[in-house]
Scaffold this motif. Structure first.
Motif, PDB file in Angstrom:
ATOM      1  N   GLY A 198       0.873  -1.019  -0.096  1.00 48.80           N
ATOM      2  CA  GLY A 198       0.149  -0.048   0.043  1.00 48.80           C
ATOM      3  C   GLY A 198       1.234   1.473   0.018  1.00 48.80           C
ATOM      4  O   GLY A 198       0.431   2.113  -0.026  1.00 48.80           O
ATOM      5  N   ILE A 199       2.120   0.800   0.464  1.00 43.05           N
ATOM      6  CA  ILE A 199       3.122   1.760  -0.335  1.00 43.05           C
ATOM      7  C   ILE A 199       3.972   2.397  -1.340  1.00 43.05           C
ATOM      8  O   ILE A 199       4.710   1.046  -1.606  1.00 43.05           O
ATOM      9  N   LEU A 232      10.585  13.503   1.132  1.00 48.17           N
ATOM     10  CA  LEU A 232       9.710  12.083  -0.136  1.00 48.17           C
ATOM     11  C   LEU A 232       8.402  12.471  -0.491  1.00 48.17           C
ATOM     12  O   LEU A 232       7.729  13.264   0.064  1.00 48.17           O
ATOM     13  N   SER A 233       8.048  11.177  -1.282  1.00 49.38           N
ATOM     14  CA  SER A 233       6.479  11.999  -2.484  1.00 49.38           C
ATOM     15  C   SER A 233       6.139  10.095  -2.903  1.00 49.38           C
ATOM     16  O   SER A 233       7.235   9.588  -3.093  1.00 49.38           O
ATOM     17  N   GLY A 234       4.686   9.942  -2.562  1.00 50.63           N
ATOM     18  CA  GLY A 234       4.775   9.084  -3.591  1.00 50.63           C
ATOM     19  C   GLY A 234       2.849   8.534  -3.244  1.00 50.63           C
ATOM     20  O   GLY A 234       2.161   9.629  -2.996  1.00 50.63           O
ATOM     21  N   LEU A 235       2.887   7.204  -3.140  1.00 49.66           N
ATOM     22  CA  LEU A 235       1.826   6.730  -3.315  1.00 49.66           C
ATOM     23  C   LEU A 235       1.002   6.038  -1.600  1.00 49.66           C
ATOM     24  O   LEU A 235       2.331   5.587  -1.795  1.00 49.66           O
ATOM     25  N   LEU A 236      -0.055   6.386  -0.673  1.00 46.30           N
ATOM     26  CA  LEU A 236      -0.738   5.736   0.392  1.00 46.30           C
ATOM     27  C   LEU A 236      -2.198   4.989   0.061  1.00 46.30           C
ATOM     28  O   LEU A 236      -3.281   6.222   0.543  1.00 46.30           O
ATOM     29  N   ASP A 237      -1.981   3.968   0.831  1.00 43.72           N
ATOM     30  CA  ASP A 237      -3.293   3.603   0.467  1.00 43.72           C
ATOM     31  C   ASP A 237      -3.755   3.929   1.225  1.00 43.72           C
ATOM     32  O   ASP A 237      -2.897   3.623   2.693  1.00 43.72           O
ATOM     33  N   PRO A 238      -5.052   4.048   1.905  1.00 45.60           N
ATOM     34  CA  PRO A 238      -5.280   4.229   3.107  1.00 45.60           C
ATOM     35  C   PRO A 238      -5.853   3.372   4.268  1.00 45.60           C
ATOM     36  O   PRO A 238      -5.385   3.400   5.567  1.00 45.60           O
ATOM     37  N   TRP A 253       1.698  12.539   0.803  1.00 46.46           N
ATOM     38  CA  TRP A 253       1.605  10.809   0.003  1.00 46.46           C
ATOM     39  C   TRP A 253       0.118  11.170  -0.733  1.00 46.46           C
ATOM     40  O   TRP A 253      -0.679  12.427  -0.258  1.00 46.46           O
ATOM     41  N   ASN A 254      -0.005  10.801  -1.738  1.00 47.27           N
ATOM     42  CA  ASN A 254      -1.489  11.146  -2.412  1.00 47.27           C
ATOM     43  C   ASN A 254      -2.056  10.279  -2.410  1.00 47.27           C
ATOM     44  O   ASN A 254      -1.418   8.504  -2.161  1.00 47.27           O
ATOM     45  N   PRO A 255      -3.383   9.622  -2.016  1.00 48.99           N
ATOM     46  CA  PRO A 255      -4.451   8.455  -2.099  1.00 48.99           C
ATOM     47  C   PRO A 255      -4.223   7.667  -3.329  1.00 48.99           C
ATOM     48  O   PRO A 255      -4.211   8.348  -3.970  1.00 48.99           O
TER      49      PRO A 255
END
Length: 600
Positions: A347-348, A362-368, A391-393
């Motif tokens: 999820g990350i 840091l930057s990236g995608l994150l699952d709730p 983090w973008n969902p």
């Protein structure tokens, strides 16, 4: 010629056989033994040796030591001939009796090992001293600046200024043909054309021999010649020559080492040198011997130009730099390990990583449904105050996260376990019909789930319905052997079943439940399977007809005859046969509409 008319006295053998010679019983035999016995024995020995024409083992044992001593004093050919045999014998001895060889060479091996260790340690100490000297002196700094300015490695700058001599290249050349047999070059240097050097050296040698031939049997040998800043040392042998390209001023020990190496090669490679046909492959094994001739000697006895205090300052500065570099390295390693944990966490998705002066970005995608990144980093002992994250969902389809979303959205009771198989969500355990119906009718499934399978769930009824259900199912209608007739007792029981089921229907409708009744007929094991199946079906159909006449209509009521395939159990064989000549009841209560096994 004999004086008596040419007649020769007969031999003893002739005397024995002469018809007119009178022999005594023993005197003549004794006389013959005394006169010619010793000569006859010698003649027989001489005849035997002429017939054999070879040495006996005893004679060879007597003459072999002297022969070996004479041949050894003459030249080394005997040693060269015996060398392969002795090597094979020694190898076999080592393989079969290594302990004996170890005991034999122990007095030599111990001092040799100690000497080698001592020389190695001395070399290490000398290298460390030279490195410290060149690093902590003004001359060393000057050389480092020169290396930085010219782009030449620092080691080559040191060699350039402190070099005494260096053997750069060693060549092994066949004496008769002048062809190159083997060649080695010092590490880090560009090898000269070995074939060109070999041809040039052969040409110069022939020129020297032709030009300075004095007519005597002894010819002059070319030992050294110079090419630019380099000197070529040549050592000649009967079958091969060895040449070394040296920069600087080589001492006489270099020529001695070349001579020793050439003698070793002649000793161990006699046959390949003698039978050389242009193939240099056998001489690849001489490369270790040639590499031993490669050496670099630099001056180490020059004053450093720095006193004790400046050296201590330099050492302290270097230690500070080393400590700071070590701390920075450990910090970078710790952050790298933490980032690896983030990248492995479901999820990350880490997209961008930048390091500022004091912070990490840091930057990236994150699952709730994924773990909190900051918490993961904090558990690893990192200072999260130096971390800036954006983090973008997004929705991850990792199985663990799909299951976590399903548990959060469906909120199953503690008695229900959810599992994921492909894109189907499986529910197992026990739950109320309301929760099961809500799951089946749900129009919003978690992302990643296409179907829900509830066949593994057992319904938990409200207490009142569960009690009425048990009241219906506890009744059983008994039959006589082979009979389908219902006696008065059986009909009375059916009245109770009809009344109990009607009460269950009423309560179920009030609570939005639906009830269905399954009537199951059985038989004992008497008769064939087909006969028992038909008999059990007739019993079930008869009971359903009676119940329909008792007012149970408009409801799912099914009759099944199972014969002996699904028997009721008992501890007694007689009692088991009795209880299976019966019809029993199973009540099915569902919430609202009937649920299937899988909902999509």
């Amino acid at each position: 010629m004999p004086e008596d008319g040419g007649k020769v006295d007969p031999l003893p053998e002739e005397l024995d056989s002469a018809p007119n010679v009178k022999q005594g019983p023993s005197g003549l035999t004794e006389l013959r033994r005394l006169l010619v016995g010793e000569e006859r024995r010698r003649l027989e020995e001489l005849e035997r040796r002429l017939d054999e024409l070879s040495l006996t083992p005893e004679e060879l044992a007597d003459k072999l030591p002297d022969a070996v001593a004479l041949r050894t004093a003459r030249d080394k050919q005997l040693a060269r001939s015996l060398a392969p045999t002795l090597q094979d014998a020694f190898s076999e001895s080592v393989r079969h009796n290594p302990q004996n060889i170890a005991h034999a060479i122990f007095p030599i091996l111990g001092p040799a090992i100690r000497k080698a260790i001592g020389e190695t340690m001395a070399g290490i100490v000398n290298t460390i001293n030279r490195a410290i000297e060149h690093s902590l002196s003004l001359r060393g700094l000057k050389w480092r600046i020169e290396a930085w300015r010219t782009g030449v490695p620092f080691a080559q700058i040191v060699v350039k200024h402190a070099l005494v001599y260096r053997v750069e290249q060693v060549l092994l050349i066949h004496a008769e043909t002048g062809l190159l047999l083997a060649e080695v070059t010092a590490e880090g240097l560009t090898a000269q054309d070995a074939d060109l050097i070999s041809s040039m050296m052969t040409a110069i040698r022939d020129f020297v021999q032709d030009s300075f031939d004095s007519g005597s049997e002894e010819k002059g040998d070319l030992r050294t010649f110079e090419v630019g800043e380099r000197t070529v040392l040549v050592e000649q042998g009967p079958e091969a020559h060895i040449a070394a390209v040296v920069s600087g001023q080589p001492p006489g020990s270099v020529l001695e080492q070349l001579q020793a190496t050439l003698e070793t090669i002649h000793l161990h490679f006699t046959v390949p040198l003698t039978n050389f046909d242009g193939d240099a492959t056998p001489f690849e094994q001489t490369r270790p011997l040639l590499q031993e001739c490669l050496q670099t000697v630099v001056a180490t006895d020059r004053p450093t130009g720095l006193g004790l205090a400046p050296r201590i300052a330099w050492v302290a500065a270097i230690l500070v730099v080393v400590v700071l570099a070590s701390l920075a390295f450990r910090s970078a390693q710790r952050w790298r390990a933490a980032l690896d944990v983030l990248e492995d966490e479901p999820g990350i998705v880490l997209i961008e990583l930048e390091r500022g002066w004091r912070t990490w970005h840091l930057s990236g995608l994150l699952d709730p449904a994924a773990a909190e990144p900051m918490s993961l980093l904090a558990r690893m002992g990192l200072d999260t105050t130096r971390l800036e994250a954006r983090w973008n969902p997004y929705v991850s389809f990792e199985p663990s996260l799909i299951l976590a979303r399903a548990n959060r959205m469906l909120d199953p009771p503690a008695s229900v376990a959810l599992a994921l198989g492909g894109d189907t969500l499986y529910a197992a355990g026990s739950a109320t019909p309301e929760w099961i119906a809500g799951l089946v009718r749900s129009s919003s499934l978690p992302p990643g789930v296409i179907a829900v399978d509830v066949s593994g769930l057992t319904e938990i009824l409200p207490p009142e319905l569960a009690e009425l259900k048990d009241d219906v199912e506890q009744h059983r209608i008994q039959f006589a052997i082979g009979s389908v007739a219902l006696d008065a007792t059986a009909r009375a029981i059916l009245d109770d079943v009809a009344n109990a089921f009607q009460r269950l229907r009423d309560v179920a409708e009030e609570r939005n439940y639906e009830a269905a009744l399954n009537i199951v007929g059985r038989t004992d094991t008497t008769g064939s399977n087909e006969t028992n199946r038909l008999l059990s079906q007739q019993r079930a159909d008869g009971v359903r007809s009676i119940l329909a006449g008792r007012g149970i209509q408009g409801v799912a009521m099914n009759a099944f005859g199972v014969g002996t395939s699904d028997p009721l159990s008992s501890t007694s064989a007689i009692d088991q046969a009795r209880i299976n000549r019966s019809v029993s009841f199973l009540v099915r209560v569902t919430f609202g509409t009937d649920r299937g096994g899988t909902q999509e």
